[in-house]
Scaffold this motif. Structure first.
Motif, PDB file in Angstrom:
ATOM      1  N   PRO A 114      33.531  50.508  23.545  1.00  0.00           N
ATOM      2  CA  PRO A 114      33.834  51.835  24.095  1.00  0.00           C
ATOM      3  C   PRO A 114      33.075  52.069  25.399  1.00  0.00           C
ATOM      4  CG  PRO A 114      33.503  51.984  21.733  1.00  0.00           C
ATOM      5  CD  PRO A 114      33.136  50.582  22.121  1.00  0.00           C
ATOM      6  N   GLY A 115      33.786  52.596  26.380  1.00  0.00           N
ATOM      7  CA  GLY A 115      33.198  52.825  27.688  1.00  0.00           C
ATOM      8  C   GLY A 115      33.494  51.731  28.689  1.00  0.00           C
ATOM      9  N   ASP A 116      33.897  50.557  28.199  1.00  0.00           N
ATOM     10  CA  ASP A 116      34.286  49.483  29.112  1.00  0.00           C
ATOM     11  C   ASP A 116      35.630  49.799  29.762  1.00  0.00           C
ATOM     12  OD1 ASP A 116      32.043  47.998  28.490  1.00  0.00           O
ATOM     13  OD2 ASP A 116      33.056  46.777  26.980  1.00  0.00           O
ATOM     14  N   GLU A 117      35.913  49.101  30.847  1.00  0.00           N
ATOM     15  CA  GLU A 117      37.208  49.217  31.508  1.00  0.00           C
ATOM     16  C   GLU A 117      37.959  47.898  31.403  1.00  0.00           C
ATOM     17  OE1 GLU A 117      36.819  50.583  35.530  1.00  0.00           O
ATOM     18  OE2 GLU A 117      35.900  52.503  34.944  1.00  0.00           O
ATOM     19  N   VAL A 118      39.289  48.021  31.261  1.00  0.00           N
ATOM     20  CA  VAL A 118      40.169  46.858  31.216  1.00  0.00           C
ATOM     21  C   VAL A 118      41.216  47.031  32.312  1.00  0.00           C
ATOM     22  CG1 VAL A 118      41.876  45.582  29.867  1.00  0.00           C
ATOM     23  CG2 VAL A 118      39.822  46.478  28.750  1.00  0.00           C
ATOM     24  N   ILE A 119      41.320  46.057  33.194  1.00  0.00           N
ATOM     25  CA  ILE A 119      42.298  46.120  34.280  1.00  0.00           C
ATOM     26  C   ILE A 119      43.654  45.660  33.756  1.00  0.00           C
ATOM     27  CG2 ILE A 119      42.950  45.195  36.537  1.00  0.00           C
ATOM     28  CD1 ILE A 119      39.943  44.937  37.133  1.00  0.00           C
ATOM     29  N   VAL A 120      44.685  46.458  34.062  1.00  0.00           N
ATOM     30  CA  VAL A 120      46.052  46.168  33.629  1.00  0.00           C
ATOM     31  C   VAL A 120      46.965  46.266  34.848  1.00  0.00           C
ATOM     32  CG1 VAL A 120      47.957  46.871  32.127  1.00  0.00           C
ATOM     33  CG2 VAL A 120      45.582  47.154  31.343  1.00  0.00           C
ATOM     34  N   PHE A 121      47.751  45.223  35.088  1.00  0.00           N
ATOM     35  CA  PHE A 121      48.737  45.288  36.166  1.00  0.00           C
ATOM     36  C   PHE A 121      49.942  46.109  35.708  1.00  0.00           C
ATOM     37  CE2 PHE A 121      46.528  41.296  37.302  1.00  0.00           C
ATOM     38  CZ  PHE A 121      46.241  41.564  38.633  1.00  0.00           C
ATOM     39  N   GLU A 122      50.474  46.937  36.627  1.00  0.00           N
ATOM     40  CA  GLU A 122      51.697  47.667  36.326  1.00  0.00           C
ATOM     41  C   GLU A 122      52.768  47.343  37.353  1.00  0.00           C
ATOM     42  OE1 GLU A 122      51.268  51.929  36.539  1.00  0.00           O
ATOM     43  OE2 GLU A 122      50.288  51.853  38.494  1.00  0.00           O
ATOM     44  N   PRO A 123      54.052  47.271  36.964  1.00  0.00           N
ATOM     45  CA  PRO A 123      54.582  47.576  35.643  1.00  0.00           C
ATOM     46  C   PRO A 123      54.076  46.587  34.589  1.00  0.00           C
ATOM     47  CG  PRO A 123      56.294  46.627  37.018  1.00  0.00           C
ATOM     48  CD  PRO A 123      55.134  46.886  37.913  1.00  0.00           C
ATOM     49  N   PHE A 124      53.825  47.108  33.391  1.00  0.00           N
ATOM     50  CA  PHE A 124      53.174  46.344  32.338  1.00  0.00           C
ATOM     51  C   PHE A 124      54.030  46.341  31.084  1.00  0.00           C
ATOM     52  CE2 PHE A 124      51.424  50.674  32.694  1.00  0.00           C
ATOM     53  CZ  PHE A 124      51.924  51.230  31.520  1.00  0.00           C
ATOM     54  N   TYR A 125      53.847  45.306  30.276  1.00  0.00           N
ATOM     55  CA  TYR A 125      54.404  45.341  28.928  1.00  0.00           C
ATOM     56  C   TYR A 125      53.754  46.516  28.208  1.00  0.00           C
ATOM     57  CZ  TYR A 125      55.442  44.056  24.111  1.00  0.00           C
ATOM     58  OH  TYR A 125      55.858  44.084  22.806  1.00  0.00           O
ATOM     59  N   GLU A 126      54.557  47.317  27.548  1.00  0.00           N
ATOM     60  CA  GLU A 126      54.112  48.642  27.121  1.00  0.00           C
ATOM     61  C   GLU A 126      52.958  48.637  26.126  1.00  0.00           C
ATOM     62  OE1 GLU A 126      57.465  50.572  25.362  1.00  0.00           O
ATOM     63  OE2 GLU A 126      57.664  49.109  23.752  1.00  0.00           O
ATOM     64  N   PRO A 175      57.692  43.352  32.468  1.00  0.00           N
ATOM     65  CA  PRO A 175      59.156  43.362  32.578  1.00  0.00           C
ATOM     66  C   PRO A 175      59.746  42.733  33.826  1.00  0.00           C
ATOM     67  CG  PRO A 175      58.300  45.419  33.408  1.00  0.00           C
ATOM     68  CD  PRO A 175      57.100  44.615  32.992  1.00  0.00           C
ATOM     69  N   THR A 176      58.938  42.222  34.764  1.00  0.00           N
ATOM     70  CA  THR A 176      59.460  41.912  36.094  1.00  0.00           C
ATOM     71  C   THR A 176      59.960  40.488  36.263  1.00  0.00           C
ATOM     72  OG1 THR A 176      57.312  41.205  36.945  1.00  0.00           O
ATOM     73  CG2 THR A 176      57.836  43.576  37.076  1.00  0.00           C
ATOM     74  N   GLY A 177      59.515  39.563  35.409  1.00  0.00           N
ATOM     75  CA  GLY A 177      59.818  38.164  35.631  1.00  0.00           C
ATOM     76  C   GLY A 177      58.943  37.524  36.683  1.00  0.00           C
ATOM     77  N   LYS A 178      57.901  38.242  37.118  1.00  0.00           N
ATOM     78  CA  LYS A 178      56.980  37.680  38.112  1.00  0.00           C
ATOM     79  C   LYS A 178      56.200  36.514  37.513  1.00  0.00           C
ATOM     80  CE  LYS A 178      52.704  38.533  40.676  1.00  0.00           C
ATOM     81  NZ  LYS A 178      53.159  37.923  41.944  1.00  0.00           N
ATOM     82  N   VAL A 179      56.028  35.479  38.326  1.00  0.00           N
ATOM     83  CA  VAL A 179      55.146  34.368  37.987  1.00  0.00           C
ATOM     84  C   VAL A 179      53.993  34.393  38.983  1.00  0.00           C
ATOM     85  CG1 VAL A 179      54.925  31.864  37.839  1.00  0.00           C
ATOM     86  CG2 VAL A 179      57.029  32.986  37.030  1.00  0.00           C
ATOM     87  N   PHE A 180      52.785  34.587  38.481  1.00  0.00           N
ATOM     88  CA  PHE A 180      51.623  34.635  39.360  1.00  0.00           C
ATOM     89  C   PHE A 180      51.414  33.263  40.010  1.00  0.00           C
ATOM     90  CE2 PHE A 180      50.996  38.434  36.999  1.00  0.00           C
ATOM     91  CZ  PHE A 180      50.156  39.256  37.745  1.00  0.00           C
ATOM     92  N   THR A 181      51.181  33.261  41.309  1.00  0.00           N
ATOM     93  CA  THR A 181      50.976  32.013  42.042  1.00  0.00           C
ATOM     94  C   THR A 181      49.555  31.491  41.837  1.00  0.00           C
ATOM     95  OG1 THR A 181      50.190  33.113  44.047  1.00  0.00           O
ATOM     96  CG2 THR A 181      52.584  32.832  43.814  1.00  0.00           C
ATOM     97  N   ARG A 182      49.348  30.247  42.191  1.00  0.00           N
ATOM     98  CA  ARG A 182      48.004  29.682  42.109  1.00  0.00           C
ATOM     99  C   ARG A 182      47.038  30.472  42.984  1.00  0.00           C
ATOM    100  NH1 ARG A 182      45.913  25.017  40.268  1.00  0.00           N
ATOM    101  NH2 ARG A 182      48.007  24.175  39.859  1.00  0.00           N
ATOM    102  N   GLU A 183      47.507  30.874  44.180  1.00  0.00           N
ATOM    103  CA  GLU A 183      46.651  31.650  45.075  1.00  0.00           C
ATOM    104  C   GLU A 183      46.257  32.979  44.436  1.00  0.00           C
ATOM    105  OE1 GLU A 183      46.693  33.618  49.587  1.00  0.00           O
ATOM    106  OE2 GLU A 183      48.495  32.671  48.761  1.00  0.00           O
TER     107      GLU A 183
END
Length: 389
Positions: A114-126, A175-183
């Motif tokens: 509790p009190g920690d932060e978690v980074i989430v990319f959006e749009p995100f799986y719900e 939901p986007t179908g994005k593939v994160f690049t190596r960079e």
């Protein structure tokens, strides 16, 4: 007096994806196609099903080892070595869970306070936002920007701080179908190492990458010891109802994950784990065929959607297409998705459900295409009716 419910339960709503399926089913026998919820409507592999049936008939019907049947853990280790060149220790670094959904919850509860932060990319799986909340953390959102769903490095960098405990990465992305690049993954890895942050990666669509190989952040320099990698049976083996997922993590994290998993669910279904263990031995040709199959489905649906007036954001992985409905004269995704079900019999997911701020998704909707050719042909016919009103 009514039962008093928890504050955390008030911070999120029900699954919009599954709500759209319920709305679709409420139509009864009317013709239509459910392109909302991401489950295949074609059979799972026969050999996998037969292996599970044999296990049932051989009385593999009691609890498996809590963190996964030995046969499955070793199959996961062998398959990981085959595709990525690194064999995790099946006794100390692998945990089998009840689907990738429980795996994500167990991972967060194992490493977040509790009190920690978690980074989430959006749009995100719900699930990701509620998972962070249920684990006691505060989600901190970083936006992926269309058309290629890239992040702004300055925005991502600003999201990291002394309270950041974890970052959730979903690649290929739902939901986007994005593939994160190596960079991109390298930029994330550098920030994780600078701030001592754990990367929790949902890689359930690892075998649906349409251009180039799937890249795991765990394989980048300095990241194996700070990454929890999640995958599972549901998507690659067309068995979303089996609820078999797994986590690969360093021993210290695995010890914590296994304790949380034990008290969340005890363990995944024992006979289905034997079916999963067999599936993971499928030859490389199985995965090549799978990728080619979904690439063809993607191309078909993308062409249909463009033809019928949607703006299409081309997916590079997974089996979803995010679209914009502005060109169809709509600026309310909720109203549009309800209208589409009622008048044309096609269920999709409103884009606002994938954003912290619903306004960011008000002109977007998500289609899934993990369906038989005849199902997609029916969908195409129904969608072409949009031009007629």
């Amino acid at each position: 007096m009514p039962i008093r419910t928890s504050q955390k339960a008030s911070l999120f709503g029900e699954s919009v994806i599954r709500e759209m399926t319920r709305l679709f089913l409420a139509r009864g026998d009317k013709p239509g196609v459910n392109l909302a919820q991401g489950f295949p409507d074609f059979p799972a592999p026969l050999a996998m099903k037969e292996a599970a049936c044999r296990a049932i008939m051989n009385d593999v019907n009691q609890y498996a080892v809590t963190w996964g049947a030995r046969s499955l853990r070793h199959a996961i280790a062998d398959k990981t070595a085959r595709f990525y060149g690194d064999r995790p220790d099946p006794e100390r670094e692998i945990t089998v869970a009840c689907g990738a959904t429980e795996a994500m919850m167990a991972a967060l509860m194992a490493v977040v306070d509790p009190g920690d932060e978690v980074i989430v990319f959006e749009p995100f799986y719900e699930n990701y936002g509620p998972d962070a909340i249920l684990s006691g953390a505060t989600p901190r959102f970083v936006t992926l920007h269309e058309p290629d769903w890239s992040f702004d490095l300055a925005e991502l960098t600003a999201a990291f701080n002394d309270n950041t405990r974890a970052i959730i990465i979903n690649t290929p992305n739902n939901p986007t179908g994005k593939v994160f690049t190596r960079e991109e993954l390298t930029q994330i890895a550098d920030l994780c190492q600078k701030w001592d942050v754990t990367a929790i990666t949902d890689e359930i669509y690892e075998h649906m990458v349409y251009e180039g190989p799937h890249i795991r952040i765990a394989d980048l320099p300095g990241m194996r010891e700070r990454t929890i990698t999640i995958s599972g049976l549901s998507k690659t083996y067309s068995a979303t109802g089996w609820r078999i997922g797994w986590l690969i993590a360093p021993p210290e994290a695995t010890n914590a994950i296994r304790k949380v998993h034990d008290f969340l669910t005890v363990g995944a279904a024992a006979p289905l784990q034997e079916g999963a263990a067999l599936a993971l031995t499928f030859p490389d040709e199985y995965y090549t065929r799978l990728t080619n199959l979904y690439r063809e489905k993607r191309d078909f649906m993308a062409n249909v959607l463009r033809e019928t007036g949607f703006q299409v954001y081309d997916p590079h992985g997974a089996y979803y297409i995010m679209t914009d409905i502005g060109g169809l004269g709509w600026d309310n995704d909720i109203a549009f998705t309800h209208w589409l079900i009622e008048t044309h019999g096609v269920a999709v997911v409103p884009g606002s459900s994938f954003y912290r701020d619903p306004a960011l998704g008000r002109t977007k909707v998500r289609f899934c295409y993990c369906k038989k050719p005849e199902t997609l042909e029916t969908a195409a016919k129904l969608l072409r009716g949009l031009r007629g009103g």
